[in-house]
Write a protein that holds these residues in place. Sequence first.
Motif, PDB file in Angstrom:
ATOM      1  N   LEU A  63      30.142  12.865  40.083  1.00 37.13           N
ATOM      2  CA  LEU A  63      29.322  13.926  39.506  1.00 37.13           C
ATOM      3  C   LEU A  63      29.461  13.840  37.995  1.00 37.13           C
ATOM      4  O   LEU A  63      30.569  13.667  37.481  1.00 37.13           O
ATOM      5  CB  LEU A  63      29.805  15.291  39.998  1.00 37.13           C
ATOM      6  N   VAL A  64      28.345  13.937  37.286  1.00 36.18           N
ATOM      7  CA  VAL A  64      28.393  13.831  35.828  1.00 36.18           C
ATOM      8  C   VAL A  64      27.981  15.146  35.185  1.00 36.18           C
ATOM      9  O   VAL A  64      27.341  15.994  35.817  1.00 36.18           O
ATOM     10  CB  VAL A  64      27.510  12.666  35.301  1.00 36.18           C
ATOM     11  N   GLU A  65      28.370  15.295  33.945  1.00 33.81           N
ATOM     12  CA  GLU A  65      28.015  16.488  33.166  1.00 33.81           C
ATOM     13  C   GLU A  65      26.510  16.721  33.273  1.00 33.81           C
ATOM     14  O   GLU A  65      25.718  15.801  33.035  1.00 33.81           O
ATOM     15  CB  GLU A  65      28.413  16.275  31.705  1.00 33.81           C
ATOM     16  N   GLY A  66      26.132  17.927  33.673  1.00 32.41           N
ATOM     17  CA  GLY A  66      24.720  18.284  33.767  1.00 32.41           C
ATOM     18  C   GLY A  66      24.132  18.164  35.160  1.00 32.41           C
ATOM     19  O   GLY A  66      23.021  18.626  35.396  1.00 32.41           O
ATOM     20  N   ASP A  67      24.857  17.539  36.102  1.00 30.57           N
ATOM     21  CA  ASP A  67      24.402  17.556  37.492  1.00 30.57           C
ATOM     22  C   ASP A  67      24.482  18.984  38.010  1.00 30.57           C
ATOM     23  O   ASP A  67      25.243  19.804  37.484  1.00 30.57           O
ATOM     24  CB  ASP A  67      25.299  16.675  38.384  1.00 30.57           C
ATOM     25  N   ALA A  68      23.714  19.291  39.055  1.00 23.95           N
ATOM     26  CA  ALA A  68      23.787  20.600  39.692  1.00 23.95           C
ATOM     27  C   ALA A  68      24.144  20.419  41.160  1.00 23.95           C
ATOM     28  O   ALA A  68      23.524  19.624  41.868  1.00 23.95           O
ATOM     29  CB  ALA A  68      22.468  21.348  39.562  1.00 23.95           C
ATOM     30  N   ILE A  69      25.142  21.146  41.609  1.00 27.84           N
ATOM     31  CA  ILE A  69      25.510  21.195  43.017  1.00 27.84           C
ATOM     32  C   ILE A  69      24.667  22.298  43.635  1.00 27.84           C
ATOM     33  O   ILE A  69      24.664  23.440  43.146  1.00 27.84           O
ATOM     34  CB  ILE A  69      27.011  21.492  43.192  1.00 27.84           C
ATOM     35  N   VAL A  70      23.921  21.964  44.697  1.00 30.11           N
ATOM     36  CA  VAL A  70      23.040  22.936  45.353  1.00 30.11           C
ATOM     37  C   VAL A  70      23.797  23.559  46.516  1.00 30.11           C
ATOM     38  O   VAL A  70      24.174  22.870  47.472  1.00 30.11           O
ATOM     39  CB  VAL A  70      21.749  22.264  45.854  1.00 30.11           C
ATOM     40  N   LEU A  71      24.023  24.858  46.438  1.00 26.29           N
ATOM     41  CA  LEU A  71      24.699  25.569  47.521  1.00 26.29           C
ATOM     42  C   LEU A  71      23.703  25.885  48.633  1.00 26.29           C
ATOM     43  O   LEU A  71      22.495  25.983  48.388  1.00 26.29           O
ATOM     44  CB  LEU A  71      25.335  26.855  46.998  1.00 26.29           C
ATOM     45  N   SER A  72      24.199  26.053  49.850  1.00 22.50           N
ATOM     46  CA  SER A  72      23.328  26.289  50.999  1.00 22.50           C
ATOM     47  C   SER A  72      22.517  27.580  50.875  1.00 22.50           C
ATOM     48  O   SER A  72      21.468  27.710  51.492  1.00 22.50           O
ATOM     49  CB  SER A  72      24.138  26.302  52.301  1.00 22.50           C
ATOM     50  N   ASP A  73      22.958  28.505  50.031  1.00 21.08           N
ATOM     51  CA  ASP A  73      22.192  29.741  49.822  1.00 21.08           C
ATOM     52  C   ASP A  73      21.199  29.619  48.667  1.00 21.08           C
ATOM     53  O   ASP A  73      20.573  30.589  48.253  1.00 21.08           O
ATOM     54  CB  ASP A  73      23.126  30.940  49.619  1.00 21.08           C
ATOM     55  N   GLY A  74      21.047  28.401  48.116  1.00 24.96           N
ATOM     56  CA  GLY A  74      20.063  28.143  47.071  1.00 24.96           C
ATOM     57  C   GLY A  74      20.581  28.231  45.656  1.00 24.96           C
ATOM     58  O   GLY A  74      19.899  27.820  44.718  1.00 24.96           O
TER      59      GLY A  74
END
Length: 160
Positions: A63-74
């Motif tokens: 994972l790099v700076e600026g990536d977004a982890i998408v949680l199951s609740d959006g």
Amino acid sequence: MPTIQERAARLIEAGQIRERGRWDAPADDTITLDEAQRHRRRMAMVSDGGIAFLLDLPEARLLVEGDAIVLSDGRLVEVRAKPEPLLSVRGRDADHLLQIAWQIGNRHLPCQIRDGRILLRRDHVIADMLRGLGADVHEVEAAFDPVGGAYAGGHHHAHD
């Protein structure tokens, strides 16, 4: 007391990453991790604001700076790179820097190449070697996003 499996079953899941520059919604929170902590496939994590979630990706990735982890609740949790102790290496000119890069690569050391310098993890033996090659070496604290290279799927490979 609940088992690890029971606690993990209650966590919000996160199985998708939106790459840096490919999302524009505001992040709901951040998570600040060093480079080693950002190379993951499956792990319970807690965001900077306290959101507990289970990262569960199909394969390990950096994972790099600026990536977004998408949680199951959006919700989106933006990845921030935690500054860590590094060496900043510069050469006398472009040719010298290429020679230095070859020496670093020959030792299979993860490095980041940007702005006319090479960043790598602090190591006094490597720093002395690079100085011996005429490199300008300084200790810095910075985010570390090493080049993925030919073996980007993982950090290790074998010589058969």
